[in-house]
Design a protein around this motif. Structure first.
Motif, PDB file in Angstrom:
ATOM      1  N   ARG A 158      44.746 -15.300  47.642  1.00 52.52           N
ATOM      2  CA  ARG A 158      44.827 -13.890  47.562  1.00 52.52           C
ATOM      3  C   ARG A 158      45.987 -13.206  48.623  1.00 52.52           C
ATOM      4  NH1 ARG A 158      44.334 -10.484  45.018  1.00 52.52           N
ATOM      5  NH2 ARG A 158      42.638  -9.420  45.523  1.00 52.52           N
ATOM      6  N   SER A 162      49.123 -11.003  48.558  1.00 50.65           N
ATOM      7  CA  SER A 162      49.166  -9.866  49.212  1.00 50.65           C
ATOM      8  C   SER A 162      50.333  -9.308  50.022  1.00 50.65           C
ATOM      9  CB  SER A 162      47.981  -9.358  50.210  1.00 50.65           C
ATOM     10  OG  SER A 162      47.963 -10.157  51.028  1.00 50.65           O
ATOM     11  N   GLN A 215      38.493  -9.294  54.141  1.00 54.94           N
ATOM     12  CA  GLN A 215      38.535  -7.815  53.948  1.00 54.94           C
ATOM     13  C   GLN A 215      39.763  -7.264  52.871  1.00 54.94           C
ATOM     14  OE1 GLN A 215      36.691  -5.277  57.024  1.00 54.94           O
ATOM     15  NE2 GLN A 215      37.646  -6.912  58.111  1.00 54.94           N
ATOM     16  N   LYS A 216      39.158  -6.699  51.747  1.00 58.34           N
ATOM     17  CA  LYS A 216      40.379  -6.261  50.815  1.00 58.34           C
ATOM     18  C   LYS A 216      40.966  -7.337  49.974  1.00 58.34           C
ATOM     19  CE  LYS A 216      41.195  -1.969  53.445  1.00 58.34           C
ATOM     20  NZ  LYS A 216      41.928  -1.177  54.304  1.00 58.34           N
ATOM     21  N   LEU A 217      40.581  -8.609  50.235  1.00 56.28           N
ATOM     22  CA  LEU A 217      41.124  -9.508  49.386  1.00 56.28           C
ATOM     23  C   LEU A 217      40.171 -10.429  48.614  1.00 56.28           C
ATOM     24  CD1 LEU A 217      43.549 -11.221  52.464  1.00 56.28           C
ATOM     25  CD2 LEU A 217      44.038  -9.856  50.436  1.00 56.28           C
ATOM     26  N   GLN A 219      35.598 -11.352  48.054  1.00 59.68           N
ATOM     27  CA  GLN A 219      34.213 -10.987  48.228  1.00 59.68           C
ATOM     28  C   GLN A 219      33.322 -12.145  48.976  1.00 59.68           C
ATOM     29  OE1 GLN A 219      33.191 -10.166  44.258  1.00 59.68           O
ATOM     30  NE2 GLN A 219      33.518  -8.085  44.276  1.00 59.68           N
TER      31      GLN A 219
END
Length: 326
Positions: A158, A162, A215-217, A219
């Motif tokens: 992930r 990004s 974070q933001k990638l 859970q």
């Protein structure tokens, strides 16, 4: 949320999970089996289960019922869930990615029982403090250590996406945590995707720098699994284990320093290191629900699209609830 409300929430979650466990359709001949002599539980040096083991309450309760707890430690999730698939374990706790890999194995009997609240800061991609790598894009062409099939494996995927990179843009070096730590320390790899407590140790003792955390990638849920045949035959044991997990979550949430001291007596890696990790960990047992189903299916679809799974995985077939509504 105060303690009373948190306890009620945990009990609600537990009740849902237990209903789901009982609602699994029984196979022919499977009715009301007596409790086994032991329950085999897989755990890692992180998460709620190691605290359950350290506190000893589960062992005492089950001993009174004539059941011994056989604790089996694993370095990371995939080997643990291989053991679960092979019926060498009855209950396991892993990160969010190992269950998907386990479901892709032939003949998997894995079933989800519940999950912990998201803790995205509990895993990260590390580089040496003086490394000339400014961001995830700087990993292009670099060697990155990661445990195959772990939660950090998915984090790395992930994170690369990004930054506009694909899996083939790096040189993945598949290593178990202990071997990865050595490779990272001696400069054999440029970066390391890893979770706590290994993450906290690397930060505190080696000054490792976080390139990106979850974070933001991702859970980064801790997920509880078992085997369908075991849950059908012994739902009362799942009930007892999950109840103790809920109680331990509530205790750890409000007794971080004590939890760190308790763990340090087992792990010997230092109270400050353990406290750092525990403070960025979220606690709270959740039932199998639409959120879990969706998150796990997204992971499965991503891994299959990258050619990392041998076949598509349908997560709904392993959900312990008979109906999961979107």
């Amino acid at each position: 949320m105060n303690k009373a409300h948190a306890s009620l929430a945990s009990l609600f979650a537990l009740a849902f999970v237990l209903y789901a466990a009982y609602s699994l359709p029984a196979k022919s001949g499977e009715t009301g089996n007596a409790a086994p002599a032991s329950i085999r539980i897989g755990y890692q040096k992180y998460g709620t289960l190691i605290l359950v083991k350290a506190r000893g309450e589960l062992d005492r309760k089950l001993k009174a019922a004539g059941v011994t707890v056989d604790w089996a430690e694993f370095a990371f999730g995939p080997p643990m869930l291989e053991a679960l698939n092979a019926a060498h374990l009855d209950f396991a706790a892993s990160g969010e990615t190992p269950p998907v890999f386990a479901l892709a194995a032939k003949g998997s009997d894995l079933v989800y029982l519940g999950y912990e609240s998201a803790s995205p800061e509990g895993e990260a991609i590390l580089v040496a403090k003086d490394a000339g790598i400014a961001g995830i894009a700087g990993l292009k062409g670099r060697k990155v250590a990661v445990a195959r099939g772990s939660n950090a494996h998915y984090l790395l995927i992930r994170a690369l996406a990004s930054a506009g990179l694909g899996w083939k843009d790096i040189q993945p070096v598949y290593l178990a945590p202990a071997d990865a730590r050595a490779a990272f320390a001696n400069g054999a790899v440029d970066a390391w995707a890893i979770w706590d407590f290994h993450l906290a140790v690397a930060q505190e003792t080696a000054g490792a720098r976080i390139l990106a955390d979850g974070q933001k990638l991702v859970q980064n849920h801790e997920i509880y699994t078992s085997r369908k045949d075991f849950i059908r035959q012994h739902p009362e044991l799942a009930k007892t284990v999950l109840e103790e997990i809920a109680r331990t979550d509530e205790w750890a949430r409000t007794h971080t320093a004590e939890a760190a001291e308790l763990l340090d007596r087992q792990l010997g890696i230092g109270v400050p290191v353990l406290k750092k990790a525990l403070e960025r960990r979220a606690y709270g047992l959740h039932p199998v629900d639409a959120e879990l189903a969706s998150a796990q299916q997204n992971i499965a679809d991503t891994l299959h699209a990258l050619g990392l799974l041998p076949k598509p995985v349908q997560v709904s077939l392993a959900l312990s609830a008979t109906e999961i509504q979107p």
